[in-house]
Design a protein around this motif. Sequence first.
Motif, mmCIF file in Angstrom:
data_model
loop_
_atom_site.group_PDB
_atom_site.id
_atom_site.type_symbol
_atom_site.label_atom_id
_atom_site.label_comp_id
_atom_site.label_asym_id
_atom_site.label_seq_id
_atom_site.Cartn_x
_atom_site.Cartn_y
_atom_site.Cartn_z
ATOM 1 N N VAL A 1 -63.445 31.637 -13.549
ATOM 2 C CA VAL A 1 -64.382 32.407 -12.998
ATOM 3 C C VAL A 1 -64.044 33.285 -12.026
ATOM 4 N N ASP A 2 -64.579 34.583 -12.045
ATOM 5 C CA ASP A 2 -64.028 35.681 -10.988
ATOM 6 C C ASP A 2 -65.065 35.823 -9.913
ATOM 7 N N ALA A 3 -66.389 35.438 -9.883
ATOM 8 C CA ALA A 3 -67.229 35.623 -8.931
ATOM 9 C C ALA A 3 -68.233 34.412 -9.017
ATOM 10 N N LEU A 4 -68.555 33.903 -8.119
ATOM 11 C CA LEU A 4 -69.871 33.066 -7.945
ATOM 12 C C LEU A 4 -71.021 33.146 -7.101
ATOM 13 N N VAL A 5 -72.194 33.217 -7.872
ATOM 14 C CA VAL A 5 -73.207 33.498 -7.106
ATOM 15 C C VAL A 5 -74.207 32.383 -6.916
ATOM 16 N N ASP A 6 -74.662 31.768 -5.597
ATOM 17 C CA ASP A 6 -75.415 30.577 -5.410
ATOM 18 C C ASP A 6 -76.975 31.525 -5.561
ATOM 19 N N ALA A 7 -77.451 31.156 -6.385
ATOM 20 C CA ALA A 7 -78.942 31.644 -6.592
ATOM 21 C C ALA A 7 -80.205 30.574 -6.661
ATOM 22 N N THR A 8 -79.730 29.394 -6.098
ATOM 23 C CA THR A 8 -80.324 28.131 -5.997
ATOM 24 C C THR A 8 -81.544 28.532 -4.919
ATOM 25 N N HIS A 9 -82.579 27.192 -5.192
ATOM 26 C CA HIS A 9 -83.604 27.604 -4.287
ATOM 27 C C HIS A 9 -83.291 27.530 -3.140
ATOM 28 N N PRO A 10 -84.086 27.975 -1.927
ATOM 29 C CA PRO A 10 -83.545 27.864 -0.614
ATOM 30 C C PRO A 10 -83.413 26.503 -0.001
ATOM 31 N N PHE A 11 -84.165 25.466 -0.673
ATOM 32 C CA PHE A 11 -83.803 24.008 -0.296
ATOM 33 C C PHE A 11 -83.015 23.528 -0.909
ATOM 34 N N ALA A 12 -82.162 23.950 -1.859
ATOM 35 C CA ALA A 12 -80.873 23.252 -2.434
ATOM 36 C C ALA A 12 -79.868 23.185 -1.650
ATOM 37 N N ALA A 13 -79.930 22.418 -0.542
ATOM 38 C CA ALA A 13 -78.864 22.627 0.445
ATOM 39 C C ALA A 13 -77.399 22.074 0.075
ATOM 40 N N ARG A 14 -77.479 21.209 -0.659
ATOM 41 C CA ARG A 14 -76.515 20.189 -1.065
ATOM 42 C C ARG A 14 -75.649 21.076 -2.147
ATOM 43 N N MET A 15 -76.391 21.992 -3.143
ATOM 44 C CA MET A 15 -75.662 22.740 -3.818
ATOM 45 C C MET A 15 -74.854 23.952 -3.062
ATOM 46 N N THR A 16 -75.591 24.331 -2.298
ATOM 47 C CA THR A 16 -75.101 25.533 -1.449
ATOM 48 C C THR A 16 -73.820 25.080 -0.740
ATOM 49 N N ALA A 17 -73.903 23.987 -0.091
ATOM 50 C CA ALA A 17 -72.813 23.603 0.711
ATOM 51 C C ALA A 17 -71.723 23.495 -0.252
ATOM 52 N N SER A 18 -71.824 22.850 -1.340
ATOM 53 C CA SER A 18 -70.964 22.430 -2.324
ATOM 54 C C SER A 18 -70.222 24.006 -2.749
ATOM 55 N N ALA A 19 -71.128 24.678 -2.975
ATOM 56 C CA ALA A 19 -70.566 26.188 -3.475
ATOM 57 C C ALA A 19 -69.546 26.884 -2.309
ATOM 58 N N ALA A 20 -70.108 26.750 -1.187
ATOM 59 C CA ALA A 20 -69.166 27.299 -0.053
ATOM 60 C C ALA A 20 -67.981 26.565 0.030
ATOM 61 N N ARG A 21 -67.888 25.383 -0.001
ATOM 62 C CA ARG A 21 -66.629 24.592 -0.095
ATOM 63 C C ARG A 21 -65.593 24.946 -1.341
ATOM 64 N N ALA A 22 -66.325 25.106 -2.427
ATOM 65 C CA ALA A 22 -65.453 25.261 -3.687
ATOM 66 C C ALA A 22 -65.039 26.613 -3.540
ATOM 67 N N SER A 23 -65.812 27.657 -3.023
ATOM 68 C CA SER A 23 -65.319 28.902 -3.058
ATOM 69 C C SER A 23 -64.031 29.040 -2.054
ATOM 70 N N GLU A 24 -64.220 28.325 -0.888
ATOM 71 C CA GLU A 24 -63.136 28.268 0.020
ATOM 72 C C GLU A 24 -61.675 27.800 -0.505
ATOM 73 N N ALA A 25 -62.088 26.544 -1.160
ATOM 74 C CA ALA A 25 -60.763 25.899 -1.714
ATOM 75 C C ALA A 25 -60.204 26.860 -2.883
ATOM 76 N N THR A 26 -61.030 27.683 -3.742
ATOM 77 C CA THR A 26 -60.253 28.228 -4.779
ATOM 78 C C THR A 26 -60.131 29.608 -4.532
ATOM 79 N N GLY A 27 -60.751 30.175 -3.539
ATOM 80 C CA GLY A 27 -60.442 31.808 -3.527
ATOM 81 C C GLY A 27 -61.621 32.431 -4.125
ATOM 82 N N VAL A 28 -62.310 31.896 -5.022
ATOM 83 C CA VAL A 28 -63.421 32.430 -5.861
ATOM 84 C C VAL A 28 -64.376 33.064 -5.047
ATOM 85 N N PRO A 29 -64.630 34.413 -5.014
ATOM 86 C CA PRO A 29 -65.723 34.931 -3.982
ATOM 87 C C PRO A 29 -67.019 34.542 -4.229
ATOM 88 N N LEU A 30 -67.755 34.057 -3.148
ATOM 89 C CA LEU A 30 -68.960 33.737 -3.211
ATOM 90 C C LEU A 30 -70.096 34.466 -2.627
#
Length: 246
Positions: free
Chosen positions: A65-94
């Motif tokens: 994957v070249d780019a990751l967009v978190d377009a989840t619902h504003p209250f889907a906080a776990r998914m958003t936290a997970s996306a931030a951590r995965a982006s940091e770990a892989t370097g895939v821009p979020l």
Amino acid sequence: MRRVLILGGTAEARALAADLAGRGLHVVSSLAGRVSNPRLPVGEVREGGFGGPDGLARWLTGERVDALVDATHPFAARMTASAARASEATGVPLLVLRRPGWEEGPGDRWHRVPSLEAAADRLSRRPGARVFLTTGRRSLPVFTSIPGVWLLARSVDPPEPPVPDNVRVLLDRGPYTVEGERALIREHRLDVLVTKDSGGRMTTAKLVAARELGLPVIMVNRPPLPQGVHLVDTVEAAAAWAAQEG
Ligand code: NAP
């Protein structure tokens, strides 16, 4: 071909998938798989959790994957936290795409609270209240044991049984009209609205009807975003970013 993963479950995520597919990008939309009959975006769709940030990081790498967009619902906080951590770990821009929250206007009687529990606490000070509850079926247990309170709980899918006697479930899915919301409030003699600050136009009719009928609104604030994430609030801005990033 540029490969984009959209974390979805919202109207904005579907609009973004359509836009990016139209630009010739390879788009995969991811859904949690919670709703029984979800509205599906165009293009490839995967369903179900990734297994936390590590699982998402593996998926991003494995699928190149070249780019990751978190377009989840504003209250889907776990998914958003997970996306931030995965982006940091892989370097895939979020990029985080979030529709703006709602703002109180003249005639509104809103009480902002930081959580569902705080909303329930506020209701416990209104014995005899007849509540229009639109915070989602999974939040129902937070509200059912407040003494002397009756709830009209509207959700897309039914809540887990058993549903207590003081709750009437209404299964429905927006968009709603002001006339319809007004009629519902009158029919059930509702005297307070409880909602999350989801934002967006699909579900504002209840806020307009509440204002017109003088109902107070208990508005649950959004959870905070992880620090430092790149945030936009329109599909157009997200599409421009995803088309260039990665
Ligand atoms: P959440 O609490 O943040 O997420 C819980 C777990 O569900 C995540 O850790 C992840 O599992 C999985 N998940 C969530 N969204 C996912 C997605 N788009 N694709 C794949 N897995 C996903 O989320 P939620 O509040 O339960 O919301 C679930 C979905 O419903 C989201 O996609 C959201 O956009 C949509 N939605 C939520 C609300 C709301 O009020 N919360 C309202 C409308 C729509 P893993 O850790 O295993 O990856």
